[in-house]
Motif scaffolding. Structure first.
Motif, PDB file in Angstrom:
ATOM      1  N   THR B  47     -48.375  67.574  -2.749  1.00  0.00           N
ATOM      2  CA  THR B  47     -48.195  67.976  -3.892  1.00  0.00           C
ATOM      3  C   THR B  47     -46.420  68.862  -3.904  1.00  0.00           C
ATOM      4  O   THR B  47     -45.031  68.191  -4.339  1.00  0.00           O
ATOM      5  CB  THR B  47     -49.156  69.014  -4.925  1.00  0.00           C
ATOM      6  N   GLN B  50     -43.802  65.870  -3.302  1.00  0.00           N
ATOM      7  CA  GLN B  50     -43.645  65.026  -4.831  1.00  0.00           C
ATOM      8  C   GLN B  50     -42.883  66.237  -4.884  1.00  0.00           C
ATOM      9  O   GLN B  50     -41.958  65.377  -5.795  1.00  0.00           O
ATOM     10  CB  GLN B  50     -45.113  64.843  -4.686  1.00  0.00           C
ATOM     11  N   ARG B  54     -39.606  64.862  -6.111  1.00  0.00           N
ATOM     12  CA  ARG B  54     -38.667  64.473  -7.093  1.00  0.00           C
ATOM     13  C   ARG B  54     -37.889  64.908  -7.994  1.00  0.00           C
ATOM     14  O   ARG B  54     -37.986  65.414  -9.601  1.00  0.00           O
ATOM     15  CB  ARG B  54     -40.440  63.632  -8.372  1.00  0.00           C
ATOM     16  N   HIS B 134     -55.698  63.451 -16.714  1.00  0.00           N
ATOM     17  CA  HIS B 134     -55.457  63.235 -15.385  1.00  0.00           C
ATOM     18  C   HIS B 134     -54.487  64.830 -15.253  1.00  0.00           C
ATOM     19  O   HIS B 134     -53.503  65.018 -15.130  1.00  0.00           O
ATOM     20  CB  HIS B 134     -54.916  62.118 -14.477  1.00  0.00           C
ATOM     21  N   SER B 136     -53.375  66.017 -12.242  1.00  0.00           N
ATOM     22  CA  SER B 136     -52.398  66.121 -10.435  1.00  0.00           C
ATOM     23  C   SER B 136     -50.598  65.852 -10.713  1.00  0.00           C
ATOM     24  O   SER B 136     -50.670  65.671 -11.947  1.00  0.00           O
ATOM     25  CB  SER B 136     -53.255  65.377  -9.100  1.00  0.00           C
ATOM     26  N   GLU B 138     -48.786  63.800  -9.584  1.00  0.00           N
ATOM     27  CA  GLU B 138     -48.404  62.321  -9.430  1.00  0.00           C
ATOM     28  C   GLU B 138     -48.350  62.372 -11.477  1.00  0.00           C
ATOM     29  O   GLU B 138     -47.894  61.021 -11.255  1.00  0.00           O
ATOM     30  CB  GLU B 138     -49.302  62.189  -8.999  1.00  0.00           C
ATOM     31  N   HIS B 139     -49.239  62.773 -12.013  1.00  0.00           N
ATOM     32  CA  HIS B 139     -48.871  62.405 -13.451  1.00  0.00           C
ATOM     33  C   HIS B 139     -48.212  63.348 -14.487  1.00  0.00           C
ATOM     34  O   HIS B 139     -47.693  62.755 -16.364  1.00  0.00           O
ATOM     35  CB  HIS B 139     -49.948  62.479 -13.979  1.00  0.00           C
ATOM     36  N   GLU B 141     -45.001  64.169 -15.963  1.00  0.00           N
ATOM     37  CA  GLU B 141     -43.756  64.310 -16.618  1.00  0.00           C
ATOM     38  C   GLU B 141     -42.927  64.850 -17.521  1.00  0.00           C
ATOM     39  O   GLU B 141     -43.611  66.179 -18.049  1.00  0.00           O
ATOM     40  CB  GLU B 141     -43.961  62.797 -17.321  1.00  0.00           C
TER      41      GLU B 141
END
Lengths: 305, 305
Positions: B47, B50, B54, B134, B136, B138-139, B141
């Protein structure tokens, strides 16, 4: 599975759609140009006007007796009780031969009525698994059926011809045919459609308007079905009362278990119940996702099967 | 209501976010570039990686003791039990002054813990009314918070400064601040969030995988919340047990009434119950729609108020 000649044959048919609400109107929009003619019947004058203006139909009338005699295929897209009434009148409304398909939400009562049609009719039941909260023509759209399962329930008397016509129609509107018997259909939709409606309705009644500022996407999603028109849904629930009571009692027992665990502060049991449900939902959706037709959202671009 | 100088002041702050899951990660993505620095803390190495890749954070660490001392604002974005644990450790993790905000799903326990923070901390509770199934990174935004209500619950000790910082933060991520007390917050979210979760869970357990082919958008929408992680939700339910039991019993009574009417074929009563729920949902959503901030989906383009 359509061959080229079957597709050509389907294009030569005149299809009458009785009831131009959300389901019938969307069907008309999706079929227009893919069959020889779409003949629309609706008792509501503004709906007839809109259907013509949006190009959903080639011709339209308030009276089924005007247009049904020309139809090779008759699709009954009214509420359940009205479908039953139309099936009684059909022998007087159409003097010739026709494939008869309905798109009602439950199938046992309707198939029981179809049994009594004269032999010149070739009937079968249908139920597309799509929709919206709003049921009028103004919400109709050509791609409502895209990617949806379209249940098809044959009678013993249903001919191979009628089965082929129904499959072609389903594929023409971008849906995927799912053949099953009326008992199985009604037992399953009790759990997948009618139980969710009652749960959504119970939720909607439990959230006071003062809580509105804290009603987010979770509330909206879970309560969405509660906004379906009560009159329409009442007919559906009444026609599936036995199976619905069975599945409703199962859900009530589950809520009892959840409440008991919460009351007793039995976090281990509560966790197990919640995790099991999450797992069951994922399994079901994965299973669903593996259906061969699942990704056929734009079937005109995929090869004929 | 931000003035220009308050916006400038907000831009000068260093904001630490502890927990870069869906909520913390989305907050980081939305805040990046709108404050002096976003400092991310997460125990999960992929995490952290990422989040850097990002561009969600300026710097990141596994250990809150590394970054919290630099923070003017500390946002706790972990599950409820972990927030309580972090509040206990905070005096050791941060030697200076800081505004402390959490984004946990319930507020009474957390505010009760915030009371015990040393006076150099300026705490208040928060809860954005948005999310997904979800949880985590990765979801995550940047626009998850856009248009959402963001509940803010002050303590008696919460300063005007902390209130202003919280409002600026909420507006910076496109949400609308909603001030209310923790009791009211927890009572409402029991009905708007936690009850829907239990109903969705009961539905998911009542639909057998064999019914998958007939599971359409109604099933998906009504059962959606059941896929939330059971472990996370268990903490939320446990921290709101009393209010949740009250609203759950109300929903169970309503289901009993629906079942009784269906059992007795009392269509008039069934219709009245269903219509009342539909009406209540429409009223609530209209009420919600009339909130003055409702349309502020892109607050950077609207004039400062």
């Amino acid at each position: 599975m359509s061959t080229e000649s079957e597709e050509d044959f389907f294009r030569s048919l005149r299809v009458a759609i009785v009831g131009l609400g959300l389901m019938g109107g969307s069907l008309a929009l999706a079929l227009r140009g893919r069959v020889r003619a779409v003949l629309g019947v609706d008792t509501h004058a503004p709906t007839r006007q809109q259907a013509l203006e949006r190009g959903a139909v080639d011709t339209v009338s308030a009276d089924p007796a005007d247009l049904l005699p020309q139809a090779d295929v008759v699709v009954l897209a009214t509420p359940v009780q009205s479908i039953l009434h139309l099936l009684e009148r059909l022998p007087d409304l159409h003097p010739g031969r026709a494939v008869v398909l309905d798109v009602g939400s439950t199938k046992r009562e309707i198939l029981a009525a179809m049994v009594h049609l004269p032999q010149r009719f070739d009937p079968l039941g249908g139920h597309p698994m799509c929709g919206k909260e709003h049921s009028s023509f103004e919400h109709a759209e050509a791609d409502l059926y895209h990617g949806a399962a379209f249940a098809l329930c044959p009678l013993e008397r249903t001919s191979a011809h009628a089965r082929q016509v129904a499959e072609s129609l389903v594929q023409a509107v971008g849906a995927r045919p799912l053949w099953l018997d009326a008992e199985t259909h009604d037992r399953w939709v009790a759990a997948t459609s009618h139980l969710p409606y009652l749960l959504a309705s119970a939720l909607a009644s439990s959230v006071p308007p003062q809580a509105a500022p804290l009603a987010g996407p979770g509330y909206r999603s879970t309560s969405r079905l509660a906004s379906q028109p009560a009159d329409l849904m009442l007919e559906v629930l009444a026609s599936n009362r036995d199976y619905l009571l069975t599945t409703l009692r199962r859900a009530q027992l589950r809520l009892d278990l959840l409440a008991q665990a919460l009351e007793a502060e039995d976090w281990q049991s509560l966790r197990a119940l919640l995790a099991e449900s999450a797992h069951q939902r994922e399994s079901l959706l994965n299973l669903h996702g593996e259906k061969p037709h699942e990704s056929h959202r734009e079937p005109r671009r995929t090869p004929a099967r």
